[in-house]
Design an enzyme around this catalytic site. Structure first.
Site, PDB file in Angstrom:
ATOM      1  N   TYR A 165      16.420  38.715  -1.165  1.00  0.00           N
ATOM      2  CA  TYR A 165      17.675  37.655  -1.139  1.00  0.00           C
ATOM      3  C   TYR A 165      18.668  37.609  -2.499  1.00  0.00           C
ATOM      4  CZ  TYR A 165      14.818  35.729   2.543  1.00  0.00           C
ATOM      5  OH  TYR A 165      14.298  35.504   4.010  1.00  0.00           O
ATOM      6  N   ASN A 206      15.395  25.801   2.849  1.00  0.00           N
ATOM      7  CA  ASN A 206      15.427  24.805   3.749  1.00  0.00           C
ATOM      8  C   ASN A 206      14.516  23.566   3.019  1.00  0.00           C
ATOM      9  OD1 ASN A 206      16.972  26.330   5.280  1.00  0.00           O
ATOM     10  ND2 ASN A 206      15.473  26.789   6.884  1.00  0.00           N
ATOM     11  N   HIS A 252      24.074  33.640   0.134  1.00  0.00           N
ATOM     12  CA  HIS A 252      23.026  32.255   0.230  1.00  0.00           C
ATOM     13  C   HIS A 252      22.623  32.115  -1.197  1.00  0.00           C
ATOM     14  CE1 HIS A 252      22.509  29.045   2.879  1.00  0.00           C
ATOM     15  NE2 HIS A 252      21.071  29.162   3.125  1.00  0.00           N
ATOM     16  N   TYR A 261      12.271  27.727  -1.155  1.00  0.00           N
ATOM     17  CA  TYR A 261      13.197  28.345  -0.247  1.00  0.00           C
ATOM     18  C   TYR A 261      13.994  27.256   0.404  1.00  0.00           C
ATOM     19  CZ  TYR A 261      10.337  32.591   0.250  1.00  0.00           C
ATOM     20  OH  TYR A 261       9.694  33.687  -0.075  1.00  0.00           O
ATOM     21  N   ASP A 308      26.314  27.617  -1.642  1.00  0.00           N
ATOM     22  CA  ASP A 308      27.371  28.356  -0.924  1.00  0.00           C
ATOM     23  C   ASP A 308      27.847  27.609  -0.116  1.00  0.00           C
ATOM     24  OD1 ASP A 308      24.627  28.681  -0.053  1.00  0.00           O
ATOM     25  OD2 ASP A 308      25.843  29.602   1.833  1.00  0.00           O
ATOM     26  N   ASN A 312      21.492  23.968   4.994  1.00  0.00           N
ATOM     27  CA  ASN A 312      20.241  23.461   5.222  1.00  0.00           C
ATOM     28  C   ASN A 312      19.548  23.033   3.911  1.00  0.00           C
ATOM     29  OD1 ASN A 312      20.115  23.414   7.808  1.00  0.00           O
ATOM     30  ND2 ASN A 312      19.511  25.557   7.786  1.00  0.00           N
TER      31      ASN A 312
END
Length: 187
Positions: free
Chosen positions: A15, A66, A20, A64, A91, A112
């Site tokens: 990632y 969420n 993101h 993470y 973002d 999220n």
């Protein structure tokens, strides 16, 4: 005075260079420019920056995206940070690439990470710096887009846009949210 500056993203090499993860990327740039390092702590990678008599606690949640709210709530309580001293970097698909929009409060806009923070804090009244990542994706491909890597054209411009963000972060403790909105929203 202490301030909590939260860069949103996802942990893991897969990632690291995705759209993101701009929150992580902004805080990494600020840490590098300030000659400080992140270390793993409860629910986040953490660094502490002393700047002109102010303490900025920088965190990159390890929960993470969420579940970002869990890390934010924990560190606000742990460091006794008032809500007005919190700034989230995230973002934003609704903004063109590189455009920065700073707000004192607002909706999650389908993000999220922001949704998790709102749920954990029971309010939408927290400052956020949104970094535009654009919306150049086909219908139904939003997740692939935000979890995709920057284009070559974006890579050529991103460092300059990140410098604007780090300038806003360093100004935040001194001029407050209204001050950075006035100073940085049109840059």
């Amino acid at each position: 005075m202490k301030y909590l500056i939260v860069g949103l993203g996802n942990i893991g090499d897969e990632y690291a260079e995705t759209r993101h993860n701009i929150g992580f990327k902004v805080l990494d740039a600020l840490a590098k420019a300030s000659n400080i390092s992140f270390y793993e702590d409860r629910r986040a990678f953490r660094a502490e920056l002393k700047h002109k008599g102010r303490t900025l606690i920088l965190i990159k949640p390890t929960t993470y995206m969420n579940l970002s709210g869990k890390a934010v709530a924990y560190w606000m309580q742990q460091e006794k940070i008032p809500l007005e001293n919190l700034l989230i970097i995230a973002d934003d698909l609704a903004l063109p690439f590189g455009k920065i929009r700073i707000r004192a409060k607002g909706s999650e806009g389908g993000h999220n990470g922001l949704k998790s923070i709102t749920e954990s804090l029971s309010t939408q009244d927290y400052a956020r710096l949104r970094f535009g990542v654009g919306n150049d994706f086909a219908r139904g491909k939003q997740v692939d887009y935000v979890l995709g890597e920057w284009s070559d054209e974006e890579k050529a411009q991103i460092d300059d846009r990140i410098k604007v963000c780090t300038g806003a972060i360093l100004s935040f403790p001194f001029v407050g949210i209204t001050g950075i909105m006035n100073q940085f929203n049109n840059k």
